[in-house]
Design an enzyme around this catalytic site. Structure first.
Site, short mmCIF file in Angstrom:
data_model
loop_
_atom_site.label_atom_id
_atom_site.label_comp_id
_atom_site.label_asym_id
_atom_site.label_seq_id
_atom_site.Cartn_x
_atom_site.Cartn_y
_atom_site.Cartn_z
N HIS A 1 13.50 -4.39 -17.91
CA HIS A 1 13.02 -3.15 -17.28
C HIS A 1 14.14 -2.55 -16.45
CE1 HIS A 1 10.30 -0.28 -15.53
NE2 HIS A 1 10.41 -0.78 -14.31
N ASP B 1 7.40 1.39 -19.40
CA ASP B 1 8.47 1.92 -20.26
C ASP B 1 7.92 2.43 -21.58
OD1 ASP B 1 10.28 1.18 -18.30
OD2 ASP B 1 10.65 -0.79 -19.19
N ARG C 1 13.22 2.38 -4.92
CA ARG C 1 14.56 2.88 -5.23
C ARG C 1 14.81 4.22 -4.55
NH1 ARG C 1 16.91 2.85 -11.15
NH2 ARG C 1 14.90 3.65 -11.82
N ALA D 1 3.18 4.11 -2.29
CA ALA D 1 2.71 5.06 -3.29
C ALA D 1 2.27 4.37 -4.57
CB ALA D 1 3.81 6.08 -3.59
N ARG E 1 17.86 -0.64 -9.98
CA ARG E 1 16.86 -1.66 -9.69
C ARG E 1 17.54 -2.96 -9.26
NH1 ARG E 1 14.80 1.06 -14.26
NH2 ARG E 1 12.73 1.94 -13.97
N ILE F 1 4.98 -5.84 -10.09
CA ILE F 1 5.52 -4.50 -10.27
C ILE F 1 6.83 -4.34 -9.49
CG2 ILE F 1 5.08 -2.03 -9.86
CD1 ILE F 1 2.17 -2.48 -10.42
N SER F 2 7.01 -5.13 -8.45
CA SER F 2 8.20 -5.05 -7.60
C SER F 2 9.48 -5.13 -8.42
CB SER F 2 8.19 -6.17 -6.57
OG SER F 2 6.99 -6.19 -5.81
N ALA G 1 0.82 -1.21 0.00
CA ALA G 1 0.00 0.00 0.00
C ALA G 1 0.85 1.26 0.00
CB ALA G 1 -0.94 0.01 1.21
N ARG H 1 6.35 5.78 -21.04
CA ARG H 1 7.38 6.81 -20.94
C ARG H 1 7.95 7.17 -22.31
NH1 ARG H 1 9.98 4.48 -15.28
NH2 ARG H 1 8.71 5.80 -13.91
N ASN I 1 14.30 -7.58 -1.91
CA ASN I 1 12.97 -7.76 -2.47
C ASN I 1 12.64 -9.19 -2.88
OD1 ASN I 1 12.53 -5.11 -1.99
ND2 ASN I 1 12.52 -4.44 -4.10
N ASP J 1 -1.06 -4.51 3.31
CA ASP J 1 0.29 -4.02 3.59
C ASP J 1 0.76 -4.58 4.93
OD1 ASP J 1 2.11 -1.63 2.32
OD2 ASP J 1 2.45 -1.80 4.48
#
Length: 311
Positions: A175, A148, A82, A10, A88, A118-119, A8, A151, A95, A32
């Site tokens: 990524h 990506d 990060r 951002a 990463r 997503i981690s 939970a 972006r 992680n 979380d």
């Protein structure tokens, strides 16, 4: 339809907020490890429901995985974000243990979910999740290429001073700041190659800006970005839940496609109700394939770190 977002922070909260606003689920669970965070953020979201016009049931939970039972889709954002100057790749040691634990706990209560990772480092965490989960490979998806590509389109639209919604662009490969491959040759402005509007020098700069897009934001914000990563995760979930058959760049398990095997890497896939349904062959040029192979080597080297960890 039940969707769970684990983490939970951002990114997770932004992803959950987008999912709720789009009413992609009858029930949305935000979980979380930190006491009260998920409960507080879901309550805050629910207080926007009458203002924004959605009616999704929202559940916040502190580490109670029973609340996630029978989830159709699970988005995993858990892990350390990060910090400035951190790659990463440097996140892997911490992680990996977190993602492994989350996957195992999710599967105690949901038998056959589609899992979206997503981690970070995302390619390696997707590979780990696939190994731990033992699910059909089509149900494990890494989000990186979706972000990506968004972006890439952002920087193309800025360079051309046109509507971003008329831009199409795809990023494949890992990524990471040095492993992603913006496919400049295939980028278009309403069907017309962007190379007709941008010089080679400008297009190269756009590609370079795309590759360090995450690091740029980390430098500016002091932490990882969250609006675009959260929205990218929600967009991927939407394509699955609504069975849209959209082609999106995602990190998936390769078995000979694009010349690679035993690796999870970003390629264009068709997304639908069963996860990623097929890999689309973009028929890379010799130079693009060489870059893809180099990206795979770097990701595979990162994956090798997993065998050195006590997981």
């Amino acid at each position: 339809m039940k969707i769970t977002v684990v983490g939970a922070g951002a990114v997770g909260a932004t992803c959950a907020d987008n999912i709720a606003r789009k009413e992609l689920a009858d029930e949305l669970v935000l979980l979380d490890i930190k006491e009260g965070i998920a409960e507080g953020k879901t309550l805050d979201m629910f207080q926007t429901a009458s203002l924004l016009g959605f009616d999704t049931k929202l559940v916040g939970s502190t580490n109670d995985y029973s609340k996630t039972a029978n989830s159709d889709v699970v988005v995993i954002t858990s892990g350390l974000p990060r910090k400035p100057g951190m790659t990463r790749e440097e996140l892997i040691g911490v992680n990996a243990g977190i993602v492994k634990s989350v996957v195992e706990n999710i599967l105690k209560f949901s038998k056959n979910p589609i899992i979206v990772i997503i981690s970070n480092p995302m390619d390696t965490m997707t590979y780990l999740a696939k190994s731990v989960a033992g699910l059909d490979k089509h149900r494990i998806i890494g989000m990186g290429g979706t972000l990506d590509s968004a972006r890439f389109k952002c920087y193309l639209a800025k360079a051309m001073d046109v509507s971003i919604n008329d831009i199409h662009g795809t990023v494949i490969g890992g990524h990471g700041d040095t492993t992603m491959i913006p496919l400049k040759r295939l980028a278009t402005y309403n069907g017309v190659p962007v190379s007709q509007f941008l010089s080679t020098e400008t297009l190269d700069r756009v590609a370079a800006d795309t590759m360090v897009g995450g690091a740029t934001l980390t430098g500016l914000l002091g932490t990882s970005a969250w609006y675009a990563p959260g929205a990218a995760g929600a967009a991927l979930v939407e394509a699955i839940v609504r069975d849209e058959k959209k082609i999106m760049s995602c990190c998936v398990s390769l078995d000979g496609e694009y010349g690679q095997s035993d690796i999870c890497l970003g390629v264009p896939v068709v997304l639908g109700k069963n996860g990623w349904e097929k890999i689309v062959d973009y028929q890379l040029t010799e130079d693009e394939q060489a870059a893809f192979n180099k990206s795979a080597d770097a990701v595979r080297n990162m994956n090798s770190v997993l065998s050195t960890l006590s997981l």
